[in-house]
Design a protein around this motif. Sequence first.
Motif, mmCIF file in Angstrom:
data_model
loop_
_atom_site.group_PDB
_atom_site.id
_atom_site.type_symbol
_atom_site.label_atom_id
_atom_site.label_comp_id
_atom_site.label_asym_id
_atom_site.label_seq_id
_atom_site.Cartn_x
_atom_site.Cartn_y
_atom_site.Cartn_z
ATOM 1 N N VAL A 164 0.832 -1.213 0.000
ATOM 2 C CA VAL A 164 0.000 0.000 0.000
ATOM 3 C C VAL A 164 0.871 1.269 0.000
ATOM 4 C CG1 VAL A 164 -1.838 -1.203 1.267
ATOM 5 C CG2 VAL A 164 -0.300 0.347 2.500
ATOM 6 N N ALA A 165 2.160 1.110 0.262
ATOM 7 C CA ALA A 165 3.051 2.279 0.252
ATOM 8 C C ALA A 165 3.274 2.740 -1.185
ATOM 9 C CB ALA A 165 4.382 1.927 0.904
ATOM 10 N N ASP A 166 3.515 4.044 -1.358
ATOM 11 C CA ASP A 166 3.829 4.558 -2.693
ATOM 12 C C ASP A 166 5.243 4.171 -3.085
ATOM 13 O OD1 ASP A 166 1.404 6.350 -3.271
ATOM 14 O OD2 ASP A 166 1.970 6.864 -1.223
ATOM 15 N N LEU A 167 6.072 4.006 -2.060
ATOM 16 C CA LEU A 167 7.457 3.609 -2.311
ATOM 17 C C LEU A 167 7.924 2.803 -1.102
ATOM 18 C CD1 LEU A 167 10.113 3.952 -3.972
ATOM 19 C CD2 LEU A 167 10.495 6.083 -2.725
ATOM 20 N N ALA A 168 8.479 1.620 -1.357
ATOM 21 C CA ALA A 168 9.020 0.807 -0.256
ATOM 22 C C ALA A 168 10.449 0.439 -0.625
ATOM 23 C CB ALA A 168 8.175 -0.440 -0.045
ATOM 24 N N ILE A 169 11.387 0.854 0.206
ATOM 25 C CA ILE A 169 12.793 0.564 -0.063
ATOM 26 C C ILE A 169 13.257 -0.446 0.976
ATOM 27 C CG2 ILE A 169 15.089 1.536 -0.420
ATOM 28 C CD1 ILE A 169 13.829 4.225 -0.952
ATOM 29 N N HIS A 170 13.463 -1.675 0.532
ATOM 30 C CA HIS A 170 13.809 -2.736 1.477
ATOM 31 C C HIS A 170 15.313 -2.959 1.515
ATOM 32 C CE1 HIS A 170 9.436 -3.767 0.819
ATOM 33 N NE2 HIS A 170 9.539 -3.454 2.084
ATOM 34 N N ARG A 171 15.969 -2.000 2.118
ATOM 35 C CA ARG A 171 17.426 -2.069 2.273
ATOM 36 C C ARG A 171 17.771 -1.470 3.632
ATOM 37 N NH1 ARG A 171 19.344 1.593 -2.021
ATOM 38 N NH2 ARG A 171 21.295 1.218 -0.958
ATOM 39 N N PRO A 172 19.013 -1.686 4.106
ATOM 40 C CA PRO A 172 19.375 -1.110 5.409
ATOM 41 C C PRO A 172 19.147 0.408 5.432
ATOM 42 C CG PRO A 172 21.056 -2.655 4.695
ATOM 43 C CD PRO A 172 20.102 -2.497 3.543
ATOM 44 N N VAL A 173 18.575 0.882 6.532
ATOM 45 C CA VAL A 173 18.214 2.298 6.644
ATOM 46 C C VAL A 173 19.426 3.199 6.425
ATOM 47 C CG1 VAL A 173 17.379 4.057 8.258
ATOM 48 C CG2 VAL A 173 16.283 1.806 8.185
ATOM 49 N N ARG A 174 20.543 2.837 7.053
ATOM 50 C CA ARG A 174 21.712 3.724 6.969
ATOM 51 C C ARG A 174 22.190 3.892 5.525
ATOM 52 N NH1 ARG A 174 24.548 -0.953 9.179
ATOM 53 N NH2 ARG A 174 24.504 -0.226 11.310
ATOM 54 N N ASP A 175 22.118 2.827 4.743
ATOM 55 C CA ASP A 175 22.549 2.915 3.337
ATOM 56 C C ASP A 175 21.627 3.838 2.546
ATOM 57 O OD1 ASP A 175 24.420 1.106 4.080
ATOM 58 O OD2 ASP A 175 23.517 -0.610 3.054
ATOM 59 N N VAL A 176 20.336 3.685 2.792
ATOM 60 C CA VAL A 176 19.358 4.497 2.055
ATOM 61 C C VAL A 176 19.526 5.973 2.404
ATOM 62 C CG1 VAL A 176 16.889 4.933 1.702
ATOM 63 C CG2 VAL A 176 17.720 2.579 1.952
ATOM 64 N N LEU A 177 19.651 6.267 3.701
ATOM 65 C CA LEU A 177 19.763 7.672 4.118
ATOM 66 C C LEU A 177 21.078 8.283 3.636
ATOM 67 C CD1 LEU A 177 18.254 7.660 7.745
ATOM 68 C CD2 LEU A 177 17.096 7.982 5.553
ATOM 69 N N ARG A 178 22.141 7.479 3.638
ATOM 70 C CA ARG A 178 23.432 7.992 3.166
ATOM 71 C C ARG A 178 23.340 8.374 1.689
ATOM 72 N NH1 ARG A 178 26.354 3.689 2.810
ATOM 73 N NH2 ARG A 178 26.697 3.467 5.039
ATOM 74 N N GLU A 179 22.802 7.455 0.887
ATOM 75 C CA GLU A 179 22.680 7.733 -0.553
ATOM 76 C C GLU A 179 21.750 8.910 -0.818
ATOM 77 O OE1 GLU A 179 21.638 4.143 -2.687
ATOM 78 O OE2 GLU A 179 23.109 3.027 -1.504
ATOM 79 N N LEU A 180 20.717 8.985 -0.013
ATOM 80 C CA LEU A 180 19.769 10.092 -0.145
ATOM 81 C C LEU A 180 20.485 11.429 0.046
ATOM 82 C CD1 LEU A 180 16.843 11.237 -0.135
ATOM 83 C CD2 LEU A 180 16.783 10.769 2.305
ATOM 84 N N LEU A 181 21.303 11.501 1.090
ATOM 85 C CA LEU A 181 21.990 12.758 1.396
ATOM 86 C C LEU A 181 23.106 13.056 0.397
ATOM 87 C CD1 LEU A 181 21.954 12.510 5.241
ATOM 88 C CD2 LEU A 181 21.260 14.537 3.965
ATOM 89 N N GLU A 182 23.744 12.004 -0.105
ATOM 90 C CA GLU A 182 24.832 12.212 -1.071
ATOM 91 C C GLU A 182 24.344 12.961 -2.310
ATOM 92 O OE1 GLU A 182 27.596 8.350 0.089
ATOM 93 O OE2 GLU A 182 26.303 8.254 -1.684
ATOM 94 N N GLY A 183 23.085 12.735 -2.652
ATOM 95 C CA GLY A 183 22.571 13.376 -3.858
ATOM 96 C C GLY A 183 21.872 14.699 -3.594
ATOM 97 N N CYS A 184 21.897 15.170 -2.338
ATOM 98 C CA CYS A 184 21.165 16.404 -2.011
ATOM 99 C C CYS A 184 22.002 17.656 -2.295
ATOM 100 C CB CYS A 184 20.753 16.407 -0.542
ATOM 101 S SG CYS A 184 19.330 15.368 -0.226
#
Length: 244
Positions: A224-244
């Motif tokens: 039901v989520a619009d986006l579900a990222i099933h990976r370690p949280v720290r990896d996702v947040l790191r990559e998210l910030l790298e592109g900001c």
Amino acid sequence: MREVDLLRKALFESKYTVALCCSGLLEEVGRASVRTQSRAYEIEMKYGYSPEEIFNAAFFSTRPEKFFDYYKAEILPGDMEPGESFRYLRELEQRSLIHLMITDNTCNFYSRVGCRNVIMMHGDVEDNVCINCGKRFRADYVAKSRGIPCCDECGKILRPKVVMFGEAVDNRLMTRAINEITKAEVLLVIGANLDGAFAERYVKYFDGKKLVVIDPEDAFKDRVADLAIHRPVRDVLRELLEGC
Ligand SMILES: [Zn+2]
């Protein structure tokens, strides 16, 4: 577009983003939730009681010594340090990409890394109150006390202001959290999937544009989520910030 890029886009477009920060964040720094079978078993072996039995108000009143053995070792952060993910959350908050965090964690990691807008639904280990005179004490005071922590003014026992098993969440906090979730354009569920009890309790109030799950474990409900990222949280947040 990659999942992380979609997430970044959603955050940039959102005027108000709320993050539900769940138990997976503590698991990342080495403390699994007592709701996991293996940890519950470990605790039962070590203390002779289940987490539900030992961490509740009746036990606190009748067996305070044992209660605090458990509390100091299993609830207080001890030597644990806030992991990368907590620092990334602070950075996202500073960049106004997350506006508010709502958490069931009772640890003091949010304040330690400098997060500002956090609603701690289950209380905060930094808040301990004398049951007699009401004087308040920090977590450090409890951690360093020998046996049962007592008030330095009147000598009576301190009670940690955290929600124990069988206790209800503060009504005003609940109302506030629900109001914030209702206002949100994007709701992030971090460190739990939509099967998690905490997430489940609050996600139903969300009526915004994008529901995003960030958790290594997949759950059927995540569809039901619009986006579900099933990976370690720290990896996702790191990559998210790298592109900001
Ligand atoms: Zn007192």
